[in-house]
Design an enzyme around this catalytic site. Structure first.
Site, PDB file in Angstrom:
ATOM      1  N   TYR A  89      -1.596   0.361  10.343  1.00  0.00           N
ATOM      2  CA  TYR A  89      -1.849  -0.391   9.113  1.00  0.00           C
ATOM      3  C   TYR A  89      -0.671  -0.244   8.152  1.00  0.00           C
ATOM      4  CZ  TYR A  89      -3.410  -1.124   4.330  1.00  0.00           C
ATOM      5  OH  TYR A  89      -3.479  -1.504   3.016  1.00  0.00           O
ATOM      6  N   THR A 144       0.818  -1.211   0.000  1.00  0.00           N
ATOM      7  CA  THR A 144       0.000   0.000   0.000  1.00  0.00           C
ATOM      8  C   THR A 144       0.850   1.257   0.000  1.00  0.00           C
ATOM      9  OG1 THR A 144      -1.545   1.283   1.373  1.00  0.00           O
ATOM     10  CG2 THR A 144      -0.108  -0.212   2.522  1.00  0.00           C
TER      11      THR A 144
END
Length: 327
Positions: free
Chosen positions: A141, A117
Site C-alpha cells: 500500500y 500517506t
C-alpha cells in the site's frame, strides 16, 4: 462557481473534503465506483459513477464538467490486504492514477491534489517526520502511494503537470453536524472499531502488539481530524490554482497517541469500558508514525485545530446516530 473533479469523493476523506470545497465556493463533482465509497455521502455536488482506470469514462466526465483541477482520493487503502494482494493495489492505485492524470491532461487540466500517506515513510528515522524523511515503505500500500508520488514528480518536472502531495497521518473523526462520518466495509480503522465495541457491536478491541519500543509498548499514531485534512486540501487547491509549482506536505499534529491511550480516550468519550484482547504484531505496521506539519503551516497557513477529544467525540456521536438508525 468553479468545478473541481473529486476522484473517490464518496469515501471518507473525500466526502468531508467535498463539504469543505462547497463551503469554499467550489462545486465538487464526485467520480467514484462506490466500491468503498457511499452514495449517501455525496451531498454537495453531482455523482458520476466510474472507475479511474476507465479512460473513456474519465474523458466523458472531464468534457461534461470542465473542472479547473482534480482532487484525487480514489485508492485501495487496507494495509493488510495490500500484503495479501499487492497486484490489486498497484493496478488501482498506480495504474489508475496514471490514467486519471492523462485524462486530465487531455482535458487541459494541469493541477491535481493527491491524497498520499505517511505509509510512504516506513519505520521512522527521525521524529516527528518531516518532508525530507527517507521514504522506505513497509508494505505494498505504502509503496503504491510512493510510486504515484514519484510519477507525479516526473509529470511536474518534464511536462508541467503540477501537483500537491498531501501525506496524511491518521484521518479520524466526523462532521460535527452528523451528515457524514467514517464508514468502511469491512471496518479496519482503530477508532471506529473501538466505538463499535462500545456500542456492543463487537465483543472486544484487539491490540496488535504490546512489545514495541514505545512508552506503553503499543504502537503510536498521529490522529488528525478529517475536517482539518479537508481544510488542507482546499488550501493546497487554492495554492495550485494561483500558479504554485509541485510540492508535498505532511499533515500531522506532531503528537502521537498510543493504542492504549486511544482506548482510554474512547472510554472517556463514550462513558463505557472497552474489553481488550491482545494479539501479535501485524505485518507491515510501523511502531511510531508522527508528522511534522511545519511546512504546511508555513506555505498553506494550515495546522490542525481539533484535538483528540474533539475527534473522538465527533466520531462517537456519528456512530451512535448510525446505530440508532439501524445502520
Amino acid at each position: 462557481m468553479r468545478t473541481v473533479l473529486v476522484a473517490g469523493g464518496a469515501g471518507y476523506v473525500g466526502s468531508h473534503t467535498c463539504l469543505a470545497l462547497a463551503e469554499a465556493g467550489f462545486t465538487p463533482v464526485v467520480l467514484d465506483d462506490l466500491s468503498n465509497g457511499h452514495r449517501e455521502h455525496v451531498q454537495w455536488g453531482p455523482l458520476e459513477i466510474g472507475d479511474i482506470r476507465d479512460a473513456a469514462r474519465l474523458d466523458a466526465v472531464f468534457n461534461a464538467y470542465k473542472p479547473v483541477a482534480v482532487l484525487h482520493f480514489a485508492a485501495r487503502i487496507e494495509v493488510g490486504e495490500s500484503v495479501k494482494d499487492p497486484g490489486a493495489f498497484f493496478d488501482n492505485n498506480v495504474s489508475g492514477t496514471i490514467t486519471l492524470v492523462e485524462a486530465a491532461r487531455r482535458a487541459g487540466v494541469e493541477a491535481l491534489v493527491f491524497s498520499s500517506t505517511c505509509a510512504t515513510f516506513g519505520d521512522p528515522v527521525t521524529l516527528p517526520m518531516d518532508e525530507t524523511h527517507p521514504q522506505a515503505p513497509l508494505n505494498p500500500y505504502g509503496r503504491s502511494k510512493l510510486m504515484v508520488e514519484q510519477a507525479l514528480a516526473d509529470y511536474g518536472r518534464y511536462v508541467g503537470f503540477r501537483s500537491t502531495v498531501l501525506r496524511y497521518f491518521n484521518a479520524a473523526g466526523a462532521d460535527p453536524e452528523g451528515r457524514i462520518g467514517e464508514w468502511h466495509e469491512p471496518e479496519t480503522h482503530a477508532i471506529p472499531l473501538a466505538i463499535q465495541v462500545a456500542l456492543g457491536q463487537r465483543p472486544h478491541f484487539t491490540i496488535f502488539g504490546d512489545d514495541y519500543d514505545t512508552r506503553d509498548g503499543t504502537a503510536v499514531r498521529d490522529y488528525v481530524h478529517v475536517l482539518d485534512l479537508a481544510d488542507a486540501h482546499v488550501a493546497a487547491l487554492n495554492r495550485l490554482l494561483s500558479g504554485a509549482s509541485s510540492t508535498s506536505y505532511n499533515l500531522g499534529t506532531g503528537h502521537g497517541t498510543t493504542v492504549k491511550e486511544l482506548i482510554s480516550g474512547v472510554e472517556r468519550a463514550t462513558g463505557r469500558p472497552l474489553p481488550v484482547q491482545m494479539a501479535g504484531r501485524r505485518p507491515g505496521d510501523a511502531p511510531i508514525l508522527v508528522g511534522d506539519n511545519a511546512k504546511a503551516r508555513a506555505d498553506l497557513g494550515w495546522s490542525p485545530s481539533r484535538d483528540l477529544d474533539v475527534i473522538l467525540g465527533s466520531a462517537w456521536r456519528w456512530h451512535q446516530a448510525q446505530a440508532a438508525a439501524g445502520r
